[in-house]
Scaffold this motif. Structure first.
Motif: not given
Length: 142
Positions: A57-67
């Motif tokens: 199960f995907i509980q959450g996510f983070i997206g990064l564009q560089g810093s």
């Protein structure tokens, strides 16, 4: 477990993104978030996206564009269980310091980021919504 997102994760990621934005930003018209879905899906190609997954199960996510943290979202049923902290710790290990923008009225998220060592660097009005937003920066990793 935190892992790089795959194309197969996109629908679940978008569902978490939309539901969480609608819940956290009742001060912004729901249509604004619904109208952003296609753009967010396309932005996934230009960001590093990582998911927190447990038992499939995907509980959450983070997206990064560089810093820059383009987004950190945890499904409502998993909020308050350390998922966001795990994702943020993972991101800090990849890149530090980190920056993000956040609506001033999103008090719950601001408190979370302040607890994680972020501080407000500047304030401005978001052109698309007319809402005040903060730009926050994390402390550099040691």
């Amino acid at each position: 477990m935190i892992r790089e997102a795959s194309a197969e994760d996109l629908d679940k990621i978008l569902a978490i993104w939309l539901a969480t934005n609608l819940e956290a930003h009742e001060f912004v018209e729901a249509s604004y978030w619904q109208n952003q879905l296609l753009q967010v899906a396309q932005a996934m190609d230009t960001a590093e996206v990582y998911v927190a997954e447990d038992f499939g199960f995907i509980q959450g996510f983070i997206g990064l564009q560089g810093s820059y943290i383009a987004g950190l979202f945890v499904a409502q049923e998993f909020q308050g269980q350390g998922v966001g902290t795990q994702l943020l710790t993972f991101a800090k290990e990849k890149q530090s310091p980190l920056t993000l923008s956040i609506f001033e009225k999103n008090k719950k998220a601001i408190a979370f980021y302040e607890k994680q060592g972020f501080r407000v660097e500047k304030r401005e009005i978001d052109a698309a919504t007319g809402e005040e937003q903060f730009w926050m920066t994390s402390e550099a990793a040691h």
